[in-house]
Write a protein that holds these residues in place. Sequence first.
Motif, PDB file in Angstrom:
ATOM      1  N   GLY A 149       0.817  -1.212   0.000  1.00 17.85           N
ATOM      2  CA  GLY A 149       0.000   0.000   0.000  1.00 17.85           C
ATOM      3  C   GLY A 149       0.851   1.262   0.000  1.00 17.85           C
ATOM      4  N   GLY A 150       1.900   1.260   0.829  1.00 18.34           N
ATOM      5  CA  GLY A 150       2.787   2.425   0.862  1.00 18.34           C
ATOM      6  C   GLY A 150       3.512   2.635  -0.459  1.00 18.34           C
ATOM      7  N   ALA A 151       3.932   1.534  -1.093  1.00 16.36           N
ATOM      8  CA  ALA A 151       4.610   1.658  -2.386  1.00 16.36           C
ATOM      9  C   ALA A 151       3.669   2.205  -3.458  1.00 16.36           C
ATOM     10  CB  ALA A 151       5.163   0.301  -2.806  1.00 16.36           C
ATOM     11  N   ALA A 152       2.407   1.766  -3.433  1.00 13.41           N
ATOM     12  CA  ALA A 152       1.440   2.272  -4.414  1.00 13.41           C
ATOM     13  C   ALA A 152       1.198   3.770  -4.221  1.00 13.41           C
ATOM     14  CB  ALA A 152       0.125   1.498  -4.286  1.00 13.41           C
ATOM     15  N   LEU A 153       1.073   4.195  -2.966  1.00 13.31           N
ATOM     16  CA  LEU A 153       0.881   5.627  -2.712  1.00 13.31           C
ATOM     17  C   LEU A 153       2.133   6.420  -3.068  1.00 13.31           C
ATOM     18  CD1 LEU A 153      -1.091   5.630   0.675  1.00 13.31           C
ATOM     19  CD2 LEU A 153      -1.969   5.671  -1.662  1.00 13.31           C
ATOM     20  N   ALA A 154       3.311   5.824  -2.859  1.00 11.16           N
ATOM     21  CA  ALA A 154       4.567   6.509  -3.232  1.00 11.16           C
ATOM     22  C   ALA A 154       4.634   6.733  -4.739  1.00 11.16           C
ATOM     23  CB  ALA A 154       5.763   5.695  -2.762  1.00 11.16           C
ATOM     24  N   ALA A 155       4.119   5.767  -5.515  1.00 10.81           N
ATOM     25  CA  ALA A 155       4.126   5.929  -6.973  1.00 10.81           C
ATOM     26  C   ALA A 155       3.273   7.117  -7.400  1.00 10.81           C
ATOM     27  CB  ALA A 155       3.612   4.644  -7.633  1.00 10.81           C
ATOM     28  N   ILE A 156       2.212   7.409  -6.636  1.00  8.10           N
ATOM     29  CA  ILE A 156       1.389   8.593  -6.931  1.00  8.10           C
ATOM     30  C   ILE A 156       2.090   9.862  -6.460  1.00  8.10           C
ATOM     31  CG2 ILE A 156      -0.842   9.688  -6.454  1.00  8.10           C
ATOM     32  CD1 ILE A 156      -2.004   6.910  -6.059  1.00  8.10           C
ATOM     33  N   MET A 157       2.817   9.759  -5.346  1.00  9.13           N
ATOM     34  CA  MET A 157       3.451  10.927  -4.747  1.00  9.13           C
ATOM     35  C   MET A 157       4.670  11.415  -5.538  1.00  9.13           C
ATOM     36  SD  MET A 157       5.083  11.167  -0.917  1.00  9.13           S
ATOM     37  CE  MET A 157       3.506  10.889  -0.127  1.00  9.13           C
ATOM     38  N   ILE A 158       5.440  10.503  -6.094  1.00 11.14           N
ATOM     39  CA  ILE A 158       6.726  10.860  -6.711  1.00 11.14           C
ATOM     40  C   ILE A 158       6.589  11.904  -7.831  1.00 11.14           C
ATOM     41  CG2 ILE A 158       8.583   9.933  -8.166  1.00 11.14           C
ATOM     42  CD1 ILE A 158       8.554   7.441  -6.384  1.00 11.14           C
ATOM     43  N   PRO A 159       5.705  11.717  -8.831  1.00  9.55           N
ATOM     44  CA  PRO A 159       5.643  12.729  -9.901  1.00  9.55           C
ATOM     45  C   PRO A 159       5.181  14.096  -9.403  1.00  9.55           C
ATOM     46  CG  PRO A 159       3.909  11.087 -10.168  1.00  9.55           C
ATOM     47  CD  PRO A 159       4.814  10.577  -9.115  1.00  9.55           C
ATOM     48  N   ILE A 160       4.304  14.135  -8.385  1.00  9.14           N
ATOM     49  CA  ILE A 160       3.862  15.423  -7.848  1.00  9.14           C
ATOM     50  C   ILE A 160       5.028  16.155  -7.207  1.00  9.14           C
ATOM     51  CG2 ILE A 160       2.273  16.536  -6.246  1.00  9.14           C
ATOM     52  CD1 ILE A 160       0.468  14.095  -6.446  1.00  9.14           C
ATOM     53  N   VAL A 161       5.783  15.451  -6.380  1.00  4.98           N
ATOM     54  CA  VAL A 161       6.920  16.072  -5.696  1.00  4.98           C
ATOM     55  C   VAL A 161       8.010  16.452  -6.704  1.00  4.98           C
ATOM     56  CG1 VAL A 161       8.689  15.715  -3.937  1.00  4.98           C
ATOM     57  CG2 VAL A 161       6.396  14.794  -3.594  1.00  4.98           C
ATOM     58  N   THR A 162       8.208  15.609  -7.701  1.00  2.00           N
ATOM     59  CA  THR A 162       9.248  15.886  -8.707  1.00  2.00           C
ATOM     60  C   THR A 162       8.986  17.199  -9.439  1.00  2.00           C
ATOM     61  OG1 THR A 162       9.671  13.527  -9.038  1.00  2.00           O
ATOM     62  CG2 THR A 162      10.336  15.019 -10.805  1.00  2.00           C
ATOM     63  N   ARG A 163       7.774  17.348  -9.957  1.00  2.00           N
ATOM     64  CA  ARG A 163       7.475  18.553 -10.736  1.00  2.00           C
ATOM     65  C   ARG A 163       7.415  19.803  -9.859  1.00  2.00           C
ATOM     66  NH1 ARG A 163       8.388  19.754 -14.959  1.00  2.00           N
ATOM     67  NH2 ARG A 163       6.468  20.335 -16.032  1.00  2.00           N
ATOM     68  N   THR A 164       6.906  19.656  -8.617  1.00  2.02           N
ATOM     69  CA  THR A 164       6.870  20.806  -7.715  1.00  2.02           C
ATOM     70  C   THR A 164       8.283  21.239  -7.340  1.00  2.02           C
ATOM     71  OG1 THR A 164       4.788  19.982  -6.802  1.00  2.02           O
ATOM     72  CG2 THR A 164       5.938  21.656  -5.552  1.00  2.02           C
TER      73      THR A 164
END
Length: 292
Positions: A149-164
């Motif tokens: 579950g944490g890995a799946a949420l991290a996959a959603i989080m990474i592109p948001i943090v990257t572009r910001t």
Amino acid sequence: MSPARPTVRRPRSLRGRRARSRVMVVLTYLAALLAVLPLVLILGYLLKQGAAALSPDFFTQLPKPPGEAGGGMANAIVGTLVVVGIAAAIGLPIGIGAGMYLAERRDEPLATAVRFLSDVLNGLPSIVVGIFAWEFLVRPAGHFSALAGGAALAAIMIPIVTRTTEEMLRLVPNSLREAALALGYPQWRTSLVVVLRTALPGIVTGALVAVARVAGETAPLLFTAFGNQFWSVELGQPIAALPLQVFTYAISPYDEWHAHAWAGALVLIGIVLVISVAARVATRSRFGTAGE
């Protein structure tokens, strides 16, 4: 043939300009109110529906079986913190590091490819991420787990943090980088100590947006964490989470569970609010900025 006479524009009257200025000010205030109005209505209705079901038992007890009054969502609250913590531990370092690379090496072909993939992933439905995580994490392991579950949420989080992170680092003036290099700082130290520190309030804000986004995700957790009616903080086992519990209770036919679903949604919003305020206060006191 006489030369053409230059066109002389009449100056606009001061009264007309003031009237147009007032109209624009009123329109901007109206737009700001319209932008905030849905959030205020949602929070108000959530507070009205959820506050009635909140009690000390809600934060300390396990869910009761259908038909029994009382109980709480203590396991789901702890499970949400565990899963979001795993996602933040995985996603924030990767996202910030990737954003720094995109900002400092913005013209390289690899940077262009990473930026394009990040934009694509940002628009990817979360249920697709959940199915992907189930296929590559849950299915080989043979069981659901908090780590998946944490890995799946991290996959959603990474592109948001990257572009910001990239956008915040791009706002740092190049003169600051040049001054640090002129003082003898190596490139890596300039990026970490000078550039990253200057953009940190904006990066923290972006990280909080990502945490808030994944904290309310339900679809990826249905395929990975799965939920749990009992106490469990083992990372290799299914774990409860507030979004899953709210979803399960909201579609149930029991009025008691409906009330708990509203309370769970209110607690979820409260957790996100507390994390946001705490991080902003910490950033302000550490770096002397307002986190804007």
